[in-house]
Structure formats: C-alpha cells, structure tokens
Design a protein around this motif. Sequence first.
Motif, PDB file in Angstrom:
ATOM      1  N   HIS A 116       0.830  -1.206   0.000  1.00  0.00           N
ATOM      2  CA  HIS A 116       0.000   0.000   0.000  1.00  0.00           C
ATOM      3  C   HIS A 116       0.870   1.264   0.000  1.00  0.00           C
ATOM      4  O   HIS A 116       0.670   2.165  -0.807  1.00  0.00           O
ATOM      5  CB  HIS A 116      -0.921   0.004   1.230  1.00  0.00           C
ATOM      6  CG  HIS A 116      -1.736  -1.235   1.363  1.00  0.00           C
ATOM      7  ND1 HIS A 116      -1.986  -1.858   2.571  1.00  0.00           N
ATOM      8  CD2 HIS A 116      -2.348  -2.020   0.435  1.00  0.00           C
ATOM      9  CE1 HIS A 116      -2.717  -2.938   2.381  1.00  0.00           C
ATOM     10  NE2 HIS A 116      -2.954  -3.057   1.102  1.00  0.00           N
ATOM     11  N   ALA A 117       1.834   1.296   0.925  1.00  0.00           N
ATOM     12  CA  ALA A 117       2.596   2.538   1.155  1.00  0.00           C
ATOM     13  C   ALA A 117       3.430   2.946  -0.057  1.00  0.00           C
ATOM     14  O   ALA A 117       3.503   4.133  -0.391  1.00  0.00           O
ATOM     15  CB  ALA A 117       3.496   2.376   2.379  1.00  0.00           C
ATOM     16  N   GLU A 118       4.044   1.980  -0.732  1.00  0.00           N
ATOM     17  CA  GLU A 118       4.912   2.350  -1.861  1.00  0.00           C
ATOM     18  C   GLU A 118       4.118   2.849  -3.058  1.00  0.00           C
ATOM     19  O   GLU A 118       4.573   3.717  -3.796  1.00  0.00           O
ATOM     20  CB  GLU A 118       5.776   1.162  -2.301  1.00  0.00           C
ATOM     21  CG  GLU A 118       7.036   1.018  -1.486  1.00  0.00           C
ATOM     22  CD  GLU A 118       7.987  -0.019  -2.062  1.00  0.00           C
ATOM     23  OE1 GLU A 118       8.128  -0.108  -3.298  1.00  0.00           O
ATOM     24  OE2 GLU A 118       8.571  -0.771  -1.262  1.00  0.00           O
ATOM     25  N   TRP A 119       2.932   2.275  -3.236  1.00  0.00           N
ATOM     26  CA  TRP A 119       2.110   2.717  -4.365  1.00  0.00           C
ATOM     27  C   TRP A 119       1.658   4.157  -4.164  1.00  0.00           C
ATOM     28  O   TRP A 119       1.542   4.926  -5.123  1.00  0.00           O
ATOM     29  CB  TRP A 119       0.912   1.774  -4.568  1.00  0.00           C
ATOM     30  CG  TRP A 119       0.223   1.926  -5.903  1.00  0.00           C
ATOM     31  CD1 TRP A 119      -1.093   2.194  -6.119  1.00  0.00           C
ATOM     32  CD2 TRP A 119       0.819   1.805  -7.212  1.00  0.00           C
ATOM     33  NE1 TRP A 119      -1.364   2.251  -7.474  1.00  0.00           N
ATOM     34  CE2 TRP A 119      -0.202   2.021  -8.170  1.00  0.00           C
ATOM     35  CE3 TRP A 119       2.121   1.548  -7.662  1.00  0.00           C
ATOM     36  CZ2 TRP A 119       0.027   1.972  -9.544  1.00  0.00           C
ATOM     37  CZ3 TRP A 119       2.354   1.507  -9.030  1.00  0.00           C
ATOM     38  CH2 TRP A 119       1.309   1.714  -9.949  1.00  0.00           C
ATOM     39  N   ILE A 120       1.423   4.503  -2.898  1.00  0.00           N
ATOM     40  CA  ILE A 120       1.094   5.896  -2.572  1.00  0.00           C
ATOM     41  C   ILE A 120       2.330   6.779  -2.762  1.00  0.00           C
ATOM     42  O   ILE A 120       2.267   7.815  -3.423  1.00  0.00           O
ATOM     43  CB  ILE A 120       0.568   6.009  -1.122  1.00  0.00           C
ATOM     44  CG1 ILE A 120      -0.763   5.251  -0.998  1.00  0.00           C
ATOM     45  CG2 ILE A 120       0.408   7.467  -0.708  1.00  0.00           C
ATOM     46  CD1 ILE A 120      -1.231   5.029   0.427  1.00  0.00           C
ATOM     47  N   ALA A 121       3.475   6.330  -2.221  1.00  0.00           N
ATOM     48  CA  ALA A 121       4.694   7.153  -2.280  1.00  0.00           C
ATOM     49  C   ALA A 121       5.138   7.410  -3.717  1.00  0.00           C
ATOM     50  O   ALA A 121       5.679   8.485  -4.025  1.00  0.00           O
ATOM     51  CB  ALA A 121       5.820   6.475  -1.497  1.00  0.00           C
ATOM     52  N   LEU A 122       4.895   6.430  -4.604  1.00  0.00           N
ATOM     53  CA  LEU A 122       5.270   6.620  -6.018  1.00  0.00           C
ATOM     54  C   LEU A 122       4.458   7.737  -6.678  1.00  0.00           C
ATOM     55  O   LEU A 122       4.854   8.283  -7.708  1.00  0.00           O
ATOM     56  CB  LEU A 122       5.056   5.323  -6.813  1.00  0.00           C
ATOM     57  CG  LEU A 122       6.174   4.281  -6.766  1.00  0.00           C
ATOM     58  CD1 LEU A 122       5.690   2.936  -7.295  1.00  0.00           C
ATOM     59  CD2 LEU A 122       7.390   4.751  -7.575  1.00  0.00           C
ATOM     60  N   HIS A 123       3.302   8.072  -6.061  1.00  0.00           N
ATOM     61  CA  HIS A 123       2.413   9.070  -6.666  1.00  0.00           C
ATOM     62  C   HIS A 123       2.211  10.285  -5.771  1.00  0.00           C
ATOM     63  O   HIS A 123       1.143  10.904  -5.768  1.00  0.00           O
ATOM     64  CB  HIS A 123       1.068   8.411  -7.018  1.00  0.00           C
ATOM     65  CG  HIS A 123       1.242   7.283  -7.984  1.00  0.00           C
ATOM     66  ND1 HIS A 123       1.137   5.956  -7.619  1.00  0.00           N
ATOM     67  CD2 HIS A 123       1.578   7.282  -9.296  1.00  0.00           C
ATOM     68  CE1 HIS A 123       1.378   5.196  -8.677  1.00  0.00           C
ATOM     69  NE2 HIS A 123       1.644   5.963  -9.694  1.00  0.00           N
ATOM     70  N   ALA A 124       3.217  10.587  -4.966  1.00  0.00           N
ATOM     71  CA  ALA A 124       3.152  11.752  -4.087  1.00  0.00           C
ATOM     72  C   ALA A 124       4.552  12.333  -3.947  1.00  0.00           C
ATOM     73  O   ALA A 124       5.529  11.742  -4.427  1.00  0.00           O
ATOM     74  CB  ALA A 124       2.592  11.348  -2.719  1.00  0.00           C
ATOM     75  N   GLY A 125       4.637  13.472  -3.272  1.00  0.00           N
ATOM     76  CA  GLY A 125       5.943  14.080  -3.003  1.00  0.00           C
ATOM     77  C   GLY A 125       6.320  15.112  -4.046  1.00  0.00           C
ATOM     78  O   GLY A 125       5.739  15.163  -5.126  1.00  0.00           O
ATOM     79  N   PRO A 126       7.319  15.956  -3.685  1.00  0.00           N
ATOM     80  CA  PRO A 126       7.700  17.091  -4.532  1.00  0.00           C
ATOM     81  C   PRO A 126       8.157  16.691  -5.940  1.00  0.00           C
ATOM     82  O   PRO A 126       7.848  17.394  -6.908  1.00  0.00           O
ATOM     83  CB  PRO A 126       8.859  17.746  -3.772  1.00  0.00           C
ATOM     84  CG  PRO A 126       8.912  17.106  -2.437  1.00  0.00           C
ATOM     85  CD  PRO A 126       8.086  15.877  -2.447  1.00  0.00           C
ATOM     86  N   ALA A 127       8.885  15.579  -6.079  1.00  0.00           N
ATOM     87  CA  ALA A 127       9.400  15.213  -7.398  1.00  0.00           C
ATOM     88  C   ALA A 127       8.250  14.849  -8.335  1.00  0.00           C
ATOM     89  O   ALA A 127       8.208  15.293  -9.489  1.00  0.00           O
ATOM     90  CB  ALA A 127      10.393  14.057  -7.292  1.00  0.00           C
ATOM     91  N   PHE A 128       7.288  14.057  -7.824  1.00  0.00           N
ATOM     92  CA  PHE A 128       6.167  13.670  -8.686  1.00  0.00           C
ATOM     93  C   PHE A 128       5.264  14.873  -8.975  1.00  0.00           C
ATOM     94  O   PHE A 128       4.771  15.034 -10.090  1.00  0.00           O
ATOM     95  CB  PHE A 128       5.386  12.504  -8.067  1.00  0.00           C
ATOM     96  CG  PHE A 128       4.353  11.917  -8.998  1.00  0.00           C
ATOM     97  CD1 PHE A 128       4.728  11.346 -10.201  1.00  0.00           C
ATOM     98  CD2 PHE A 128       3.003  11.946  -8.678  1.00  0.00           C
ATOM     99  CE1 PHE A 128       3.781  10.826 -11.087  1.00  0.00           C
ATOM    100  CE2 PHE A 128       2.047  11.414  -9.542  1.00  0.00           C
ATOM    101  CZ  PHE A 128       2.437  10.861 -10.751  1.00  0.00           C
ATOM    102  N   ALA A 129       5.078  15.738  -7.949  1.00  0.00           N
ATOM    103  CA  ALA A 129       4.269  16.949  -8.157  1.00  0.00           C
ATOM    104  C   ALA A 129       4.914  17.851  -9.209  1.00  0.00           C
ATOM    105  O   ALA A 129       4.221  18.409 -10.075  1.00  0.00           O
ATOM    106  CB  ALA A 129       4.102  17.698  -6.842  1.00  0.00           C
ATOM    107  N   ALA A 130       6.247  17.972  -9.166  1.00  0.00           N
ATOM    108  CA  ALA A 130       6.943  18.804 -10.157  1.00  0.00           C
ATOM    109  C   ALA A 130       6.806  18.188 -11.548  1.00  0.00           C
ATOM    110  O   ALA A 130       6.659  18.906 -12.543  1.00  0.00           O
ATOM    111  CB  ALA A 130       8.419  18.942  -9.784  1.00  0.00           C
TER     112      ALA A 130
END
Lengths: 217, 217
Positions: B159-173
């Motif tokens: 669950h956690a990695e699938w969320i982390a892959l689609h969140a955070g400053p790098a993905f937002a940028a």
Amino acid sequence: MTPGFSLSAALRMRHFEAWTRATGHRFVRELGDGTLDDRVLARYLVQDYAFVEALATLVGLAVARAPTMAGKRLFARFAAVLTSDENTYFERCFDRLGVPPSERTNPELWPESRQFLDLLREAGEGGYADILSVLLPAEWIYLDWGEAEAASPPPRFEHAEWIALHAGPAFAAFVAGVAREFDAATADLDPAALDRVAARFARMVELEGAFFDASYR
Amino acid sequence: MTPGFSLSAALRMRHFEAWTRATGHRFVRELGDGTLDDRVLARYLVQDYAFVEALATLVGLAVARAPTMAGKRLFARFAAVLTSDENTYFERCFDRLGVPPSERTNPELWPESRQFLDLLREAGEGGYADILSVLLPAEWIYLDWGEAEAASPPPRFEHAEWIALHAGPAFAAFVAGVAREFDAATADLDPAALDRVAARFARMVELEGAFFDASYR
C-alpha cells in the motif's frame, strides 16, 4: 556474417580500420592529454550540441520501440543522462570557451553534421534494429576511446568530463546492453533488412572519424 | 475554453465530478488506511502491470516528440522511473500476494484495460499534444489521490509504496511540468484538434474511475 561471432562483433571487426581511425584519432589523444586546442574543441562541441536533441529524439524512439521492459529501461536511463548531465556539460563548456549565443543554438552546420542528422532521422523512421544500427557504433566508438583515455584524466573539466561521460562501468554496461539488443533485434531480419542495417552501421563508423577530422578544418 | 484559465486547469474543472470519483474512490481510501482487500489489490495490479509497457512506449514517444530539451528531459526521467522503481514494485507485490506467473505476464484483460490500451495506442499515433492529453489526466489524478493519502502512510509496503510513487515534490513537479507542456502544445491547435484532445482527456478521466470500480468486480 562471420560465423561464430555476434553481428555486433562481426560488424565492428569488418570496419576495424575506420573504427580505429575514430577511436585513435588525434582529437581524442589531444583531449586525453589535455593539449587540445580550445578552438578545435569549441568547433567540435558546437556541432555536436546541434544534434543532441536529434539524438535524444532517437533514444526516445528506442524506448518506444524496444520490445521488452529491459530494453525500454536501458534507453530510458540513457535518455535521462543525455538530457541532463550531458546537457549541462555543453552549457558549462560554452561559457568557459566563450562561445557566443548564436553559435550555441543555431550554428552553421558542417556537411558531416548534416549527414549525421540525416542518418539519425532515417534510422528513426525504421524499426528497432534500424535505430540500434546507428546508436550502437556511435556509443561503442565513444566507449572505446573513452576507456582508453580515462586512465589518466587531464586537468581541465572541458576535457576530463567529456572523457568521463564515455567511460566507466555504467557506460560500458549500457553499450553492452545496446549490443545485446542489436544482436537480438537483428536475429530474425531478412537479408535485405540486414544489408540496410549493416550499411547504416558502416556509415556511422565512417562519420565518426570524418567528424573528428572536420574539427581541425 | 474557460477564459482566464489554462486549458489543463479548465479541463480538470470541466470534468471535476468524474475526477473526484477517481481521486476519492473507495479503492484509494482503503489503500490509504491499509484495509484494502488483497484480492482487490492483486486484481488491480495485474491489470495495471499489463499496460506499464504500453505506458513506457507512450512516454518514449513523448521524449521523441517533445519540441524542446526541457520536455525531453521531463519525460526521459519519468521513463527511467517507470521502467525501474515502479517495475520492481509490481514484482515484489506479485511475490507477496502470491500472483501466479501466468497472470503476471499474460492476464485476461478487463474491457476497461483494453480501452486503456486503445487510448494509449491512439494517443501515440498522434502528435505531442495527443500524447499529453492522456498522460496528463492519468498522472494528475494519481498525484491528487497520492498527495491526499501520503500524509499518514499505511504499514504494508504494497500500500505505502504505491502511494509514495504518486506523491511528493518530485512527482508533483513532474505533473506540473506535464501540465505546462500540455498548455504550450495546445496553444496553437485548431478547433478540431482541440476537440480531439479535450475528448481524449475526458475519456481518460472517466476510465480512471471505471478502472477502480472494476477492481472490486
């Protein structure tokens, strides 16, 4: 082709004279010992930069046409390097060497550069094997001279970084990967397609030496 | 489009109901609190994995068709992530969830997955704007729910990695970059091409919700 050898190894051997004309060229020897004339380096980099974008386009097409995730990964990573590390190298060199803005973005192209661009464009209109037939010799020749010159790097970054970008285990693994992809992609080609691929490989090997020559013109 | 807004923002608003159906879907809420049924997750991942390769192909075409080095760089980096980090996530999940080999490589596709694949293929046959018209909503919807669920990550890596892959400053940028590319690429389109782009954007938004629905079927 030569029995017992992969197509990639056989083509490299078949064109070994032109190959070593590029890999042992005065340009790379002077780059390696740090004695390369700034004017020659600037001439070379301006022309080379003019097709980095075309090269990135071709590598993008390699990502798209690679039939496996392993092949897509290989070229995705290379595309990332080509569009970031390598791109900043050019900009820093242009600043250091005092290359004016107009020459950075819109230089007058040498005939050799136009041939290079034509070859990249042609390859991109074909299939995966066609793309690899120009990427493989281009990168392999750079690895061969890069590895030879990397043993004792020259002091200036303009020389040392260009060598470092084309040497080391990561770049060697990349070129080995391209050779594997090339051999796999050409395994089932009919004779006409094989001839086309071999001819394009040969043209790229010739062009690499001619391009170094032109830097001294 | 809506005056005063970029095309990307206007399209997102126009389809906000379908958008939030996806970003607030039961699937992502259960993923976020760690209560998602393993069978549902396995069903979802098997189908999703079946088009990672098609997605990597489309991103490779984006590298090729981007008219600037900045655009090529944006998609080259994304292609590298997609073919490495994200790829190992699937493999580790399949091991943990006991997905048999046949379902990993050659699953029976849902109708929604076939529509997804058709949409990616169609977009790849068009120009840069066509490619972006499906990549932008797909990645933006994932960012929206990823950011919402990333605040308190669930304990299991599936669950956690699938969320982390689609969140955070790098993905937002990255997503902001895709939106900029989309707005630039659509600035000069004629009305017919704009309609095609807008329709494809809308289909992708609908499909994201439908795909989550299908995971519970």
